[in-house]
Design an enzyme around this catalytic site. Structure first.
Site, PDB file in Angstrom:
ATOM      1  N   ASN A  10     -10.752 -16.052   8.387  1.00 53.81           N
ATOM      2  CA  ASN A  10     -11.933 -15.209   8.159  1.00 53.81           C
ATOM      3  C   ASN A  10     -11.858 -14.049   9.148  1.00 53.81           C
ATOM      4  O   ASN A  10     -12.118 -14.220  10.326  1.00 53.81           O
ATOM      5  CB  ASN A  10     -13.204 -16.041   8.371  1.00 53.81           C
ATOM      6  CG  ASN A  10     -14.463 -15.186   8.324  1.00 53.81           C
ATOM      7  OD1 ASN A  10     -14.428 -14.026   7.896  1.00 53.81           O
ATOM      8  ND2 ASN A  10     -15.579 -15.758   8.780  1.00 53.81           N
ATOM      9  N   LYS A  12     -13.745 -11.522   9.365  1.00 47.59           N
ATOM     10  CA  LYS A  12     -15.047 -10.916   9.683  1.00 47.59           C
ATOM     11  C   LYS A  12     -14.937  -9.385   9.506  1.00 47.59           C
ATOM     12  O   LYS A  12     -14.199  -8.940   8.624  1.00 47.59           O
ATOM     13  CB  LYS A  12     -15.499 -11.349  11.083  1.00 47.59           C
ATOM     14  CG  LYS A  12     -15.431 -12.878  11.233  1.00 47.59           C
ATOM     15  CD  LYS A  12     -16.064 -13.428  12.462  1.00 47.59           C
ATOM     16  CE  LYS A  12     -15.912 -14.939  12.474  1.00 47.59           C
ATOM     17  NZ  LYS A  12     -16.585 -15.600  13.577  1.00 47.59           N
ATOM     18  N   HIS A 100     -22.074 -18.531   6.002  1.00 44.89           N
ATOM     19  CA  HIS A 100     -21.535 -18.471   7.367  1.00 44.89           C
ATOM     20  C   HIS A 100     -22.704 -18.307   8.342  1.00 44.89           C
ATOM     21  O   HIS A 100     -23.690 -17.625   8.032  1.00 44.89           O
ATOM     22  CB  HIS A 100     -20.571 -17.286   7.491  1.00 44.89           C
ATOM     23  CG  HIS A 100     -19.774 -17.325   8.756  1.00 44.89           C
ATOM     24  ND1 HIS A 100     -20.316 -16.951   9.966  1.00 44.89           N
ATOM     25  CD2 HIS A 100     -18.515 -17.742   9.017  1.00 44.89           C
ATOM     26  CE1 HIS A 100     -19.403 -17.121  10.913  1.00 44.89           C
ATOM     27  NE2 HIS A 100     -18.300 -17.602  10.359  1.00 44.89           N
ATOM     28  N   GLU A 102     -23.093 -16.505  10.825  1.00 45.47           N
ATOM     29  CA  GLU A 102     -23.425 -15.109  11.134  1.00 45.47           C
ATOM     30  C   GLU A 102     -24.302 -14.515  10.031  1.00 45.47           C
ATOM     31  O   GLU A 102     -25.206 -13.719  10.304  1.00 45.47           O
ATOM     32  CB  GLU A 102     -22.136 -14.296  11.346  1.00 45.47           C
ATOM     33  CG  GLU A 102     -21.486 -14.673  12.682  1.00 45.47           C
ATOM     34  CD  GLU A 102     -19.973 -14.520  12.734  1.00 45.47           C
ATOM     35  OE1 GLU A 102     -19.384 -13.828  11.890  1.00 45.47           O
ATOM     36  OE2 GLU A 102     -19.376 -15.134  13.648  1.00 45.47           O
ATOM     37  N   GLU A 172     -18.897 -25.679  11.196  1.00 34.80           N
ATOM     38  CA  GLU A 172     -18.684 -24.689  12.258  1.00 34.80           C
ATOM     39  C   GLU A 172     -19.842 -24.744  13.247  1.00 34.80           C
ATOM     40  O   GLU A 172     -20.892 -24.107  13.011  1.00 34.80           O
ATOM     41  CB  GLU A 172     -18.622 -23.276  11.664  1.00 34.80           C
ATOM     42  CG  GLU A 172     -17.438 -23.042  10.767  1.00 34.80           C
ATOM     43  CD  GLU A 172     -17.030 -21.574  10.762  1.00 34.80           C
ATOM     44  OE1 GLU A 172     -15.854 -21.311  11.046  1.00 34.80           O
ATOM     45  OE2 GLU A 172     -17.868 -20.697  10.497  1.00 34.80           O
ATOM     46  N   GLY A 178     -16.319 -18.057  18.354  1.00 32.91           N
ATOM     47  CA  GLY A 178     -16.002 -16.867  19.143  1.00 32.91           C
ATOM     48  C   GLY A 178     -16.281 -17.012  20.632  1.00 32.91           C
ATOM     49  O   GLY A 178     -16.294 -16.037  21.366  1.00 32.91           O
ATOM     50  N   SER A 218     -13.357 -21.464  17.336  1.00 32.55           N
ATOM     51  CA  SER A 218     -12.317 -21.322  18.355  1.00 32.55           C
ATOM     52  C   SER A 218     -11.073 -22.185  18.089  1.00 32.55           C
ATOM     53  O   SER A 218     -10.469 -22.716  19.020  1.00 32.55           O
ATOM     54  CB  SER A 218     -12.891 -21.603  19.754  1.00 32.55           C
ATOM     55  OG  SER A 218     -13.934 -20.683  20.052  1.00 32.55           O
TER      56      SER A 218
HETATM   57  P1  13P Z   1     -13.624 -18.117  15.817  1.00 34.53           P
HETATM   58  O1  13P Z   1     -12.372 -18.838  15.340  1.00 34.53           O
HETATM   59  O2  13P Z   1     -13.380 -16.734  16.274  1.00 34.53           O
HETATM   60  O3  13P Z   1     -14.391 -18.972  16.769  1.00 34.53           O
HETATM   61  O4  13P Z   1     -14.557 -17.955  14.509  1.00 34.53           O
HETATM   62  C1  13P Z   1     -14.837 -19.060  13.736  1.00 34.53           C
HETATM   63  C2  13P Z   1     -15.507 -18.609  12.501  1.00 34.53           C
HETATM   64  O5  13P Z   1     -16.668 -18.220  12.524  1.00 34.53           O
HETATM   65  C3  13P Z   1     -14.722 -18.596  11.265  1.00 34.53           C
HETATM   66  O6  13P Z   1     -15.541 -18.390  10.156  1.00 34.53           O
END
Ligand code: 13P
Length: 257
Positions: A10, A12, A100, A102, A172, A178, A218
């Site tokens: 992903n 983003k 997600h 976010e 997640e 992140g 992560s």
């Molecule tokens: P990270 O791998 O950067 O922690 O992000 C995870 C994520 O939100 C994937 O959708």
């Protein structure tokens, strides 16, 4: 039943369409054919990159699936700035992320909206990757399973056993996204097993055995083997580490059974 692992990158809001083409080409160059016979890999670039990435995957016959990060639940209409699942289907998108954290936290997506998207994605012959996860406060209050399993039940509302069996759930934990903090392999396994248990309850055990559950938060090459070695973890939804083709290629290789 052995479930085929799915590793999803992903991106983003990173990589313009030129960068996207280079990144996908480099990733493909770095991955041995044998790896791609054992693991499904989906790439989820920003919307503006989808057509370019679709073209490079198809012209070069890469064994990658095209993914989207989000969509609306309606096919068309007065929804400024939104993207139709029908348009994604036309681009041969195979997987669409829904819910997600976010999107839930920054853009107000509710469980009900996530459910409507899942219906729309499946109506267009694409596979939803439904994200669920708890905040740090919820975790510290001992509410991880209440939150996560509640999201699972709400997101899958009204779906048949067959429809549930064919989709993907991504666990997640929000505090691990992140941040460089990863759930321990044991924690990831515990929550993924609880999700599978809930699917068995709302559908049946064959459905629970079939549904693929990813871990995200992560994930890197250095922790992929341990996380993917857990019996209820069937893959990874990867953010930051999927932006670097060298790292992502290692991660994918370390995730093979
Ligand atoms: P990270 O791998 O950067 O922690 O992000 C995870 C994520 O939100 C994937 O959708």
């Amino acid at each position: 039943m052995t479930r085929r692992p799915l590793i999803s990158g992903n991106w983003k809001m990173n990589n313009n369409h030129y960068e996207a083409i280079q990144s996908v080409q480099k990733l493909h160059y770095l991955l041995p054919k044998e790896t791609l016979e054992e693991v499904d890999v989906s790439i989820h670039p920003p919307f503006t990159d989808l057509r370019s990435v679709q073209t490079v995957i198809e012209v070069d016959e890469m064994e990658f699936a095209l993914g989207a990060q989000h969509c609306h639940w309606e096919d068309s209409g007065a929804f400024t700035g939104e993207v139709s699942p029908a348009f994604l289907e036309k681009l041969n998108v195979a997987y669409v992320v829904a819910g997600h954290s976010e999107r839930r936290e920054l853009f107000g997506e509710t469980d009900e909206m996530v459910n409507r998207k899942i219906v729309a994605i499946q109506n267009h012959q694409m596979v939803p990757i439904m994200c669920v996860g708890e905040t740090l406060d919820e975790r510290e209050a001992g509410n991880t399973e209440t939150k996560v399993l509640g999201q699972v039940v709400a997101g899958l509302d009204g779906r048949s056993n067959e429809q549930i069996a064919s989709l993907v759930i991504a666990y997640e934990p929000i505090w691990a996204i992140g941040t460089g903090k990863t759930a321990t392999a044991e924690d990831a396994q515990t929550v993924c097993a609880a999700i599978r248990g809930k699917v068995a309850e709302i559908a049946d055990s064959a459905t629970a055995e079939a549904v693929r559950i990813q871990y995200g938060g992560s994930v890197k090459a250095a922790n992929a083997t341990e996380l993917m070695g857990q019996p209820d973890v069937d893959g990874a939804l990867v953010g930051g580490a999927s932006l670097d083709p060298d790292e992502f290629a290692r991660l994918i290789q370390f995730s093979t059974p």
